[in-house]
Design a protein around this motif. Structure first.
Motif, PDB file in Angstrom:
ATOM      1  N   TYR A 169      -0.444  -3.359   2.225  1.00  0.00           N
ATOM      2  CA  TYR A 169       0.820  -3.589   1.525  1.00  0.00           C
ATOM      3  C   TYR A 169       0.935  -5.021   1.028  1.00  0.00           C
ATOM      4  O   TYR A 169       0.345  -5.944   1.589  1.00  0.00           O
ATOM      5  CB  TYR A 169       2.008  -3.286   2.449  1.00  0.00           C
ATOM      6  CG  TYR A 169       2.142  -1.833   2.799  1.00  0.00           C
ATOM      7  CD1 TYR A 169       2.907  -0.980   2.007  1.00  0.00           C
ATOM      8  CD2 TYR A 169       1.501  -1.314   3.926  1.00  0.00           C
ATOM      9  CE1 TYR A 169       3.047   0.365   2.338  1.00  0.00           C
ATOM     10  CE2 TYR A 169       1.624   0.027   4.257  1.00  0.00           C
ATOM     11  CZ  TYR A 169       2.395   0.863   3.454  1.00  0.00           C
ATOM     12  OH  TYR A 169       2.532   2.177   3.774  1.00  0.00           O
ATOM     13  N   GLU A 170       1.756  -5.169   0.040  1.00  0.00           N
ATOM     14  CA  GLU A 170       2.001  -6.456  -0.587  1.00  0.00           C
ATOM     15  C   GLU A 170       3.050  -7.212   0.244  1.00  0.00           C
ATOM     16  O   GLU A 170       4.243  -7.048   0.029  1.00  0.00           O
ATOM     17  CB  GLU A 170       2.533  -6.181  -2.012  1.00  0.00           C
ATOM     18  CG  GLU A 170       2.740  -7.391  -2.882  1.00  0.00           C
ATOM     19  CD  GLU A 170       1.449  -8.122  -3.132  1.00  0.00           C
ATOM     20  OE1 GLU A 170       0.528  -7.479  -3.666  1.00  0.00           O
ATOM     21  OE2 GLU A 170       1.365  -9.311  -2.785  1.00  0.00           O
ATOM     22  N   ASP A 223       3.715 -11.002   2.851  1.00  0.00           N
ATOM     23  CA  ASP A 223       3.154 -12.185   3.491  1.00  0.00           C
ATOM     24  C   ASP A 223       3.266 -12.055   5.007  1.00  0.00           C
ATOM     25  O   ASP A 223       4.133 -11.343   5.518  1.00  0.00           O
ATOM     26  CB  ASP A 223       3.852 -13.452   2.993  1.00  0.00           C
ATOM     27  CG  ASP A 223       5.276 -13.512   3.471  1.00  0.00           C
ATOM     28  OD1 ASP A 223       5.553 -14.226   4.448  1.00  0.00           O
ATOM     29  OD2 ASP A 223       6.132 -12.812   2.875  1.00  0.00           O
ATOM     30  N   THR A 240      -5.011  -2.833  -5.849  1.00  0.00           N
ATOM     31  CA  THR A 240      -3.603  -3.230  -5.802  1.00  0.00           C
ATOM     32  C   THR A 240      -2.987  -2.682  -4.518  1.00  0.00           C
ATOM     33  O   THR A 240      -3.222  -1.548  -4.121  1.00  0.00           O
ATOM     34  CB  THR A 240      -2.824  -2.687  -7.012  1.00  0.00           C
ATOM     35  OG1 THR A 240      -3.105  -1.311  -7.111  1.00  0.00           O
ATOM     36  CG2 THR A 240      -3.200  -3.418  -8.280  1.00  0.00           C
ATOM     37  N   LYS A 241      -2.191  -3.540  -3.907  1.00  0.00           N
ATOM     38  CA  LYS A 241      -1.576  -3.136  -2.643  1.00  0.00           C
ATOM     39  C   LYS A 241      -0.283  -2.370  -2.905  1.00  0.00           C
ATOM     40  O   LYS A 241       0.322  -2.504  -3.962  1.00  0.00           O
ATOM     41  CB  LYS A 241      -1.289  -4.380  -1.807  1.00  0.00           C
ATOM     42  CG  LYS A 241      -2.561  -5.060  -1.356  1.00  0.00           C
ATOM     43  CD  LYS A 241      -2.223  -6.243  -0.477  1.00  0.00           C
ATOM     44  CE  LYS A 241      -3.488  -6.907   0.022  1.00  0.00           C
ATOM     45  NZ  LYS A 241      -3.184  -8.048   0.886  1.00  0.00           N
ATOM     46  N   ARG A 282       3.697  -1.281  -2.511  1.00  0.00           N
ATOM     47  CA  ARG A 282       4.933  -2.036  -2.393  1.00  0.00           C
ATOM     48  C   ARG A 282       5.408  -2.000  -0.938  1.00  0.00           C
ATOM     49  O   ARG A 282       5.432  -0.945  -0.311  1.00  0.00           O
ATOM     50  CB  ARG A 282       6.001  -1.430  -3.307  1.00  0.00           C
ATOM     51  CG  ARG A 282       7.202  -2.309  -3.413  1.00  0.00           C
ATOM     52  CD  ARG A 282       8.321  -1.743  -4.253  1.00  0.00           C
ATOM     53  NE  ARG A 282       9.436  -2.684  -4.230  1.00  0.00           N
ATOM     54  CZ  ARG A 282      10.293  -2.778  -3.229  1.00  0.00           C
ATOM     55  NH1 ARG A 282      10.210  -1.980  -2.196  1.00  0.00           N
ATOM     56  NH2 ARG A 282      11.264  -3.686  -3.270  1.00  0.00           N
ATOM     57  N   TYR A 283       5.756  -3.152  -0.440  1.00  0.00           N
ATOM     58  CA  TYR A 283       6.159  -3.247   0.961  1.00  0.00           C
ATOM     59  C   TYR A 283       7.658  -3.004   1.115  1.00  0.00           C
ATOM     60  O   TYR A 283       8.459  -3.457   0.306  1.00  0.00           O
ATOM     61  CB  TYR A 283       5.800  -4.630   1.504  1.00  0.00           C
ATOM     62  CG  TYR A 283       6.269  -4.889   2.908  1.00  0.00           C
ATOM     63  CD1 TYR A 283       5.579  -4.379   3.999  1.00  0.00           C
ATOM     64  CD2 TYR A 283       7.413  -5.651   3.141  1.00  0.00           C
ATOM     65  CE1 TYR A 283       6.017  -4.616   5.289  1.00  0.00           C
ATOM     66  CE2 TYR A 283       7.848  -5.896   4.434  1.00  0.00           C
ATOM     67  CZ  TYR A 283       7.153  -5.373   5.515  1.00  0.00           C
ATOM     68  OH  TYR A 283       7.588  -5.613   6.781  1.00  0.00           O
TER      69      TYR A 283
END
Lengths: 344, 84, 452
Positions: free
Chosen positions: B57-58, B60, C2-3, C5-6
């Protein structure tokens, strides 16, 4: 046609959705799906076999019309709904405001007007009844606990304290009134209705107005058994021209559009009928009507389709309904589907 | 080595619906919550789970750590996990 | 690669009656722009928190309200209620839309004059008007709405001493069947006090009674009450014509129409239960028509509508400072706008939207402001998706009273901008700073740490 119905909460404080669907299910002319629109994943109607073809969760009215409309639009894309029949008091304002938008996406409704919904407001019902010679207990609307001090001047204890949408308590003194006021205002907001207490038997009428002043049908019932929550648990159809004529008059004068329930009480001393309340939708015992020969929910569907609907001129006297507690057994899977996906 | 264990009396379905068989309580997990839960069920450690999420996942690492701590605190409050 | 969406991990316990994620979710939708200007951009340029006012919405509200009344009653005049929002830019929009000024203090009066409003287009209300203020109002032919007998006698005295004429109206309070009855302002209708005041004014040769005014309450949910109020004032006007052959120029029904904000303790959202302006207009016009005024007698209808015209044109953008988990497991977020900016959160359940898509899972959340004070709670419980630090929310319907009742307490007042009809953004009130704050202060010499 596909018809969506709300209020499948056939609990001990039942909504009318289940009996409305049951009435429609009996009609051979209705092909298409019956869609249940529910608020809570535990509404019993979801779990009744052969009732709704499909159930969807919708947002509570308190969460705003935009959400409700968006959710219905989404369901409509899947189900192609032709007609929605909302059955709960708290929904009606919202659906009345949404009716044009719903029509815009091909969904019909057959609802009372805003003014008709407001007629249950104190002065309006009271004035309306006075003008038309209908007896009605005295009412005041209160918005603060202080105002409860006005009760003795107005009509003396005991009084009935009612929430704006649901629930009522009998209060014998100020303290009880105050406690009921607190409970109701916490739950349903303001205003709270304080009503003169009339002792006697309860009579109800389920009726359907065509919006032009004509009564399509009306069935009168005496409650035979009342629960401690004040809900009729059984009742019998009766032949009582007095309350039927009051119902006709109300529909004629208000040009009532939609189903309705009129609640009466017969004063045990004077034997006079008092009109207690007008509910702007079918009652939870509406299935007694088709059983006695007047399928009012189906007549409403036809009115919504702008078909001509003949007036019912009679119904069977002595039909009894007895409500029944019956445990539905199901697998947790259904509960899971409705909880997680919002549909079943 | 797992530093978080999940009690045996728990059933999680593919939809993220969680049923605690001992108490009858039910819960819903969102996608990430469900993902994390599955990792814990496979006896992954906190660090491993964190790294797996960071890969997929995006996000940090700092925010992720905060969110994970908060999530684990909630799971503990509901008696859905045990931590060492 | 591409990761994905968190979104924060969330677990929701099912509690019967409260387990409807398709329901208790008034914020599934988000508001990322105001009249086409991105929230993100606004904050970038003007900081957070930030009040934003839509010029388009203001004009639309005013034009619509005028059209609605004008199609029901031939003579209509709006007067902008300064106290609702007296930012110069806001007042100016209403004045451009032909509204007069309705003021309740000397500084508001001065504001209106500086904005170019003629005295005769100012309605001067309120219980506190100094002799100087009254004198000025008389000279400038403002319409003085008298609140009490002491004021009435002061005016009589001043007109005699200064050889001036005064155009006056009286404020009348009355029982229109709503609670609480506002009887602290003006003269009572039922007990004859109002009539007594009228007689005294007619008898004073330097006073001209030009109008009758009432203001029956605030956030009124009953349109019917206005019909009763209109009939009562109209009846007084007829009686004045009848007894003294004096035609009253106007009837002022004040303000008080409810806006789209939902009150705390109200079950259904305001959008479903609050009467529309049409309904208020229907009630008022039907009340006035019942009195069948002749053409010459027909008074102008003045409306001091504030809240209903400005509330939905105001937005407050705020940023998330922190997420918290309270001791009972409830989620809380702290935002950078406190109750010092949002006074109305003491009585409204404001509509609040995230300014960006935040996923569909919501959790009941308490929203706290940034002040180090326990009372600083913006909303006790609202279903919100997971918000990250720095993300924005938009608080709706804050155009009325927030920008007048705000205060600098712990935090100062932020920028206010107006999104103009053409899409440009103008700063209409600059954020306060420490210099602004300290400019008014003086420290006695002996208290100074740093000696001069």
């Amino acid at each position: 046609m596909n018809i969506a119905v709300t209020g499948l909460n056939a609990t001990d404080n039942p909504g009318p959705g289940v009996p409305v669907i049951r009435s429609l299910k009996e009609v051979k002319e209705i092909s298409g799906n019956i869609i249940g629109l529910v608020y809570d994943p535990l509404e019993p109607g979801i779990y009744l076999e052969n009732l709704a073809d499909k159930c969807y969760q919708i947002p509570y009215p308190s969460s705003g019309l935009e959400n409700l409309f968006n959710r219905i639009s989404l369901i409509n894309e899947i189900e192609k709904i032709d007609l929605i029949i909302p059955t709960l008091d708290s929904e009606l304002y919202g659906f009345v405001k949404l009716q044009d938008k719903l029509r815009g996406i091909g969904i019909k409704t057959f609802l009372p007007t805003f003014e008709q919904l407001n007629i249950r407001g104190k002065d309006k019902l009271f004035d309306f009844c006075k003008e038309n010679g209908i007896k009605v207990p005295k009412n005041i609307l209160v918005a603060s606990a202080q105002e409860l001090y006005k009760i003795p001047d107005q009509f003396g204890y005991p009084v009935v304290i009612k929430g704006i949408f649901y629930e009522a308590y009998i209060a014998n003194n100020f303290d009880e009134a105050h406690s009921a006021f607190n409970k109701l205002s916490y739950k349903w907001g303001f205003p709270i209705i304080v009503q003169e207490f009339v002792k006697g038997d309860e009579f109800n009428v389920v009726a359907l107005g065509d919006g032009k002043g004509k009564t399509i049908g009306a069935v009168a019932m005496r409650k035979l058994y009342i629960t401690d929550k004040g809900k009729g648990w059984s009742g019998v159809t009766i032949d009582e021209p007095n309350i039927l004529s009051v119902s006709h008059k109300v529909i004629e004068k208000t040009k009532w559009r939609s189903g309705m329930e009129l609640e009466f009480i017969k004063d045990s001393i004077t034997n006079e009928y008092y009109l207690l309340e007008i509910n702007p939708r079918f009652p939870a015992w509406v299935y007694l009507a088709p059983s006695a020969g007047q399928n009012l929910p189906y007549a409403l569907v036809k009115l919504a389709n702008e078909e001509s609907v003949p007036q019912f001129d009679s119904y069977e006297i002595g039909k009894i309904f007895v409500r029944c507690s019956w445990d539905l057994i199901t697998d947790i899977k259904i509960f899971e589907r409705i909880t997680v996906k919002g549909e079943n | 080595m797992a530093d978080i264990t999940i009690p045996k009396n728990l059933a999680v379905s593919d939809s993220g619906f969680l049923f605690l068989t001992s108490t009858g309580e039910t819960f819903t997990l969102n996608e990430i919550g469900h993902f994390i839960f599955k990792q814990f069920q496979q006896n992954d450690s906190f660090e491993t789970v964190k790294n797996k999420i960071a890969q997929e996942y995006e996000v940090d690492l700092n925010s992720l750590e905060k969110d994970l701590d908060d999530f684990i605190a909630q799971l503990k409050a509901y008696n859905l996990i045990e931590t060492k | 690669m591409t990761k994905k969406r968190y979104e924060r991990p969330i677990i929701i316990k099912h509690i019967s009656g409260l387990m409807n994620k398709f329901g208790s979710n008034p914020t599934a939708s988000y508001k990322s722009d105001i009249d086409g200007v991105a929230v993100e951009k606004l904050v970038e340029k003007f900081g957070s928190p930030l009040f934003v006012i839509s010029e388009k919405q203001l004009r639309q509200n005013q034009r619509e309200a005028y059209r609605i009344f004008k199609t029901r009653y031939p003579k209509v005049q709006f007067a902008w209620s300064y106290k609702t929002n007296y930012l110069n830019a806001v007042c100016s929009v209403f004045h451009q839309e032909n509204s007069w000024a309705e003021v309740v203090s000397e500084f508001e009066y001065e504001k209106a004059r500086r904005l170019g409003i003629k005295g005769e287009h100012i309605i001067f209300n309120g219980p506190d008007k100094s002799r100087e203020a009254l004198l000025r109002a008389m000279k400038e032919k403002a319409k003085i709405h008298i609140d009490h007998f002491d004021e009435l006698y002061t005016i009589i005295e001043l007109t005699e001493a200064e050889k001036l004429k005064a155009k006056v109206a009286i404020r009348v309070n009355m029982d229109v069947g709503i609670y609480p009855m506002w009887d602290r302002f003006g003269f009572n209708f039922e007990n004859g006090e109002a009539w007594q005041a009228i007689k005294r004014i007619i008898a004073a040769k330097n006073l001209e009674l030009v109008g009758l005014h009432t203001h029956i309450g605030t956030y009124m949910m009953s349109a019917e009450a206005y019909r009763v109020a209109a009939i009562n004032l109209g009846t007084l006007a007829k009686k004045i014509k009848n007894d003294f052959d004096k035609v009253i120029e106007y009837i002022d029904l004040g303000g008080g129409f409810a806006s789209h904000n939902t009150l705390l303790g109200q079950y259904l959202p305001a959008e479903q239960v609050v009467p529309s302006i049409e309904q208020f207009a229907d009630s008022i016009s039907s009340g006035l028509f019942e009195l069948s005024f002749t053409n010459e007698e027909m008074p102008t209808l003045i409306l001091e509508t504030g809240r209903a015209l400005v509330d939905d044109a105001g937005f407050l953008i705020s940023s998330v400072i922190a997420n918290k988990r309270l001791s009972d497991g409830r989620r809380a977020v702290i935002i950078d706008a406190g109750v010092n900016l949002l006074f109305t959160s003491f009585w409204y359940k404001h509509k609040i939207s995230p300014a960006q898509p935040n996923g569909s899972y919501t959790e009941n959340t308490t929203i706290y402001g940034p002040l180090c004070m326990n009372i600083d709670c913006i909303q006790d419980s609202i279903a919100l998706p997971a918000l990250k630090v720095g993300e924005k929310i938009v608080i709706h319907y804050v155009g009325a009273y927030d920008m007048t009742q705000w205060m600098q307490f712990i935090a100062m007042r932020p920028n206010v901008v107006m999104v103009m009809e053409n899409g440009s953004v103008e700063l209409i009130r600059k954020a306060e700073n420490i210099d602004y704050l300290m400019e008014r202060e003086r420290v006695p010499e002996k208290l100074l740490l740093k000696k001069k």
